[in-house]
Design a protein around this motif. Sequence first.
Motif, PDB file in Angstrom:
ATOM      1  N   GLY A  91       0.854  -1.193   0.000  1.00 42.66           N
ATOM      2  CA  GLY A  91       0.000   0.000   0.000  1.00 42.66           C
ATOM      3  C   GLY A  91       0.879   1.228   0.000  1.00 42.66           C
ATOM      4  O   GLY A  91       2.104   1.137  -0.077  1.00 42.66           O
ATOM      5  N   ARG A  92       0.268   2.392   0.084  1.00 40.33           N
ATOM      6  CA  ARG A  92       1.043   3.631   0.065  1.00 40.33           C
ATOM      7  C   ARG A  92       1.922   3.705   1.307  1.00 40.33           C
ATOM      8  O   ARG A  92       1.456   3.511   2.435  1.00 40.33           O
ATOM      9  CB  ARG A  92       0.097   4.836   0.010  1.00 40.33           C
ATOM     10  CG  ARG A  92       0.848   6.140  -0.144  1.00 40.33           C
ATOM     11  CD  ARG A  92      -0.113   7.297  -0.232  1.00 40.33           C
ATOM     12  NE  ARG A  92      -0.836   7.265  -1.498  1.00 40.33           N
ATOM     13  CZ  ARG A  92      -0.356   7.771  -2.620  1.00 40.33           C
ATOM     14  NH1 ARG A  92       0.829   8.323  -2.655  1.00 40.33           N
ATOM     15  NH2 ARG A  92      -1.072   7.711  -3.733  1.00 40.33           N
TER      16      ARG A  92
ATOM     17  N   ASP B 120      -7.564  -3.642  -4.572  1.00 35.73           N
ATOM     18  CA  ASP B 120      -6.410  -4.057  -3.771  1.00 35.73           C
ATOM     19  C   ASP B 120      -6.372  -5.555  -3.497  1.00 35.73           C
ATOM     20  O   ASP B 120      -5.372  -6.071  -3.024  1.00 35.73           O
ATOM     21  CB  ASP B 120      -6.419  -3.307  -2.433  1.00 35.73           C
ATOM     22  CG  ASP B 120      -6.374  -1.800  -2.619  1.00 35.73           C
ATOM     23  OD1 ASP B 120      -5.319  -1.295  -3.013  1.00 35.73           O
ATOM     24  OD2 ASP B 120      -7.411  -1.147  -2.408  1.00 35.73           O
TER      25      ASP B 120
ATOM     26  N   ARG C 293      -4.357   4.606  -9.939  1.00 30.97           N
ATOM     27  CA  ARG C 293      -4.118   4.695  -8.494  1.00 30.97           C
ATOM     28  C   ARG C 293      -3.022   3.725  -8.070  1.00 30.97           C
ATOM     29  O   ARG C 293      -2.122   4.079  -7.294  1.00 30.97           O
ATOM     30  CB  ARG C 293      -5.413   4.390  -7.730  1.00 30.97           C
ATOM     31  CG  ARG C 293      -5.241   4.436  -6.210  1.00 30.97           C
ATOM     32  CD  ARG C 293      -6.529   4.109  -5.483  1.00 30.97           C
ATOM     33  NE  ARG C 293      -6.956   2.726  -5.660  1.00 30.97           N
ATOM     34  CZ  ARG C 293      -6.495   1.699  -4.929  1.00 30.97           C
ATOM     35  NH1 ARG C 293      -5.574   1.917  -3.988  1.00 30.97           N
ATOM     36  NH2 ARG C 293      -6.953   0.483  -5.138  1.00 30.97           N
TER      37      ARG C 293
ATOM     38  N   ARG D 265       0.349   4.940  -9.263  1.00 33.61           N
ATOM     39  CA  ARG D 265       0.826   6.072  -8.456  1.00 33.61           C
ATOM     40  C   ARG D 265       1.316   5.595  -7.088  1.00 33.61           C
ATOM     41  O   ARG D 265       2.327   6.077  -6.573  1.00 33.61           O
ATOM     42  CB  ARG D 265      -0.291   7.109  -8.321  1.00 33.61           C
ATOM     43  CG  ARG D 265       0.122   8.418  -7.677  1.00 33.61           C
ATOM     44  CD  ARG D 265      -0.951   9.486  -7.873  1.00 33.61           C
ATOM     45  NE  ARG D 265      -2.272   8.978  -7.540  1.00 33.61           N
ATOM     46  CZ  ARG D 265      -2.778   8.948  -6.302  1.00 33.61           C
ATOM     47  NH1 ARG D 265      -2.074   9.418  -5.293  1.00 33.61           N
ATOM     48  NH2 ARG D 265      -3.983   8.468  -6.081  1.00 33.61           N
ATOM     49  N   ASP D 266       0.620   4.630  -6.500  1.00 32.97           N
ATOM     50  CA  ASP D 266       1.061   4.068  -5.226  1.00 32.97           C
ATOM     51  C   ASP D 266       2.441   3.428  -5.374  1.00 32.97           C
ATOM     52  O   ASP D 266       3.324   3.599  -4.520  1.00 32.97           O
ATOM     53  CB  ASP D 266       0.068   3.020  -4.723  1.00 32.97           C
ATOM     54  CG  ASP D 266      -1.153   3.639  -4.066  1.00 32.97           C
ATOM     55  OD1 ASP D 266      -1.148   4.862  -3.818  1.00 32.97           O
ATOM     56  OD2 ASP D 266      -2.127   2.897  -3.806  1.00 32.97           O
ATOM     57  N   ARG D 267       2.624   2.687  -6.452  1.00 29.05           N
ATOM     58  CA  ARG D 267       3.921   2.031  -6.673  1.00 29.05           C
ATOM     59  C   ARG D 267       5.009   3.064  -6.930  1.00 29.05           C
ATOM     60  O   ARG D 267       6.130   2.935  -6.435  1.00 29.05           O
ATOM     61  CB  ARG D 267       3.831   1.053  -7.854  1.00 29.05           C
ATOM     62  CG  ARG D 267       3.064  -0.227  -7.550  1.00 29.05           C
ATOM     63  CD  ARG D 267       2.943  -1.111  -8.781  1.00 29.05           C
ATOM     64  NE  ARG D 267       4.248  -1.502  -9.301  1.00 29.05           N
ATOM     65  CZ  ARG D 267       4.960  -2.533  -8.871  1.00 29.05           C
ATOM     66  NH1 ARG D 267       4.502  -3.281  -7.882  1.00 29.05           N
ATOM     67  NH2 ARG D 267       6.124  -2.838  -9.406  1.00 29.05           N
TER      68      ARG D 267
ATOM     69  N   THR E  66       5.159   6.144  -5.870  1.00 32.09           N
ATOM     70  CA  THR E  66       5.475   6.805  -4.600  1.00 32.09           C
ATOM     71  C   THR E  66       6.289   5.894  -3.695  1.00 32.09           C
ATOM     72  O   THR E  66       7.266   6.329  -3.071  1.00 32.09           O
ATOM     73  CB  THR E  66       4.174   7.227  -3.887  1.00 32.09           C
ATOM     74  OG1 THR E  66       3.441   8.111  -4.738  1.00 32.09           O
ATOM     75  CG2 THR E  66       4.469   7.930  -2.578  1.00 32.09           C
ATOM     76  N   ALA E  67       5.909   4.625  -3.618  1.00 31.45           N
ATOM     77  CA  ALA E  67       6.614   3.684  -2.762  1.00 31.45           C
ATOM     78  C   ALA E  67       8.043   3.441  -3.229  1.00 31.45           C
ATOM     79  O   ALA E  67       8.917   3.111  -2.417  1.00 31.45           O
ATOM     80  CB  ALA E  67       5.848   2.368  -2.701  1.00 31.45           C
TER      81      ALA E  67
ATOM     82  N   GLU F 243       4.347  12.371 -10.836  1.00 32.66           N
ATOM     83  CA  GLU F 243       3.239  12.146  -9.908  1.00 32.66           C
ATOM     84  C   GLU F 243       2.035  13.000 -10.303  1.00 32.66           C
ATOM     85  O   GLU F 243       0.884  12.540 -10.231  1.00 32.66           O
ATOM     86  CB  GLU F 243       3.665  12.462  -8.471  1.00 32.66           C
ATOM     87  CG  GLU F 243       2.600  12.123  -7.454  1.00 32.66           C
ATOM     88  CD  GLU F 243       3.052  12.291  -6.016  1.00 32.66           C
ATOM     89  OE1 GLU F 243       2.298  11.890  -5.113  1.00 32.66           O
ATOM     90  OE2 GLU F 243       4.153  12.835  -5.792  1.00 32.66           O
TER      91      GLU F 243
END
Length: 445
Positions: free
Chosen positions: A27-28, A204, A390, A393-395, A397-398, A417
């Motif tokens: 997850g984020r 998810d 989504r 973007r989560d990946r 950011t991680a 981003e």
Amino acid sequence: MTRPALTSQGRSQPAGRTVGVPPQPPGRDPSAAAPAFSRADVDAGRWPDVARLPSAGPARTAVARHLVSRALDRLALTGPSAGARQPAAGPRLTLHDPDAFHRRIGRHGLIGFGESYMAGEWDSDDLVGVLTVLAGHADELVPAPLRRLRGLWAATRPAADRNTPTGARDNIQRHYDLSNDLFAAFLDPTLTYSSAVFTAFPADFESLASAQHRKIDRLLDLADVGEGTRLLEIGTGWGELALRAAARGARVTTLTLSAEQAALARERVTSAGLADRVEVQLRDYRDIEGRHDAVISVEMIEAVGAEYWPSYFTALRHALAPGGRIALQSITMGHRQMLHTAATHTFISKYVFPGGLIPSRRALADHARAAGLRTVADHGYGAHYAETLRLWRDRFTAHRSAVTALGFDAVFQRMWEFYLAYSEAGFRSRYLDVRQLLLTEGTPR
């Protein structure tokens, strides 16, 4: 500056073709948030239009300040600006440098809005939320009299971005040849860079890879691809659709203009033991050879440009053997919005997809008909693209540290981003959709 060199901007070192796919994050990751950033940190050599403030003039800046303040207040988006405003009930847009923010918008409109984010002049606790609200009210943000004067304040697209045979290759390389490792940092292990199809939302509880395979299988079924099918794919990506088609027994010719994609796709084909069934060609769609039982093109028409849509659909038609089927996946927008976007240089056309334009459903149908093709099926699933974005973007950011290690600086990361969030917002607000179409020979009765 109207034509950033995306293949070099934001990178301090080249990245090779060998791709290491980071593990799927659970997850984020709160610790992966972007560090504090301001315009003083911008490398002016790489990002000249972000590093310097434009000369907007007091009148344009004042008009921008009035319109932005009016719109943000009405949409309940503004948060505290230097401690002067109360937090909004909805997603918060926080201005760190209001004067720079309004100057950029006054001079460059939505390009300035995006560049202001890249410069760290504003932030949000919910970037997608802010952009979704704005996208949902896009037609209301500028008063009608000013919209009619769009030509006086909106920049036109650079002539150098036209998708001539030479220009198309340059435009594709400026995005897709950035680095295979960059794309691996946020895509799933299939390296599929288009909308997935999920079984349920939120997404998810299903792997992105399985949702991408579901999308690919739908397209292969739509085109009736099976044992012995002669399949032409226009837009290889990194080869997942070609691999899956070849595993069904098809013989695949797949075209791309990206040298990075072609090299990795060939490696993947060889590793899968399918080199006798898949040929990856560095070739423009205008240079297609032979006739094929099926043609598939996934989110490639957006890179063609409106000027060349007739050529694209004519190429599809000429590539099709009698009785053949074309499966086309395309992002779409409303026809009126498409016409406005076509006449305007946008943030996305400047920084992300030079020369590109998202078509409308009407444009797709009209150009297909003009080329002698009939639309047999047309299904949309925009909500699935919002979920796909989504997860990307989560990946991203991680894996911010991995992107930094590849040589992409903080300005690039903020730009990327913003691009992913901006795109997700487009689908969440239904400003954008994504369609799967089946085309065959002939015109509607």
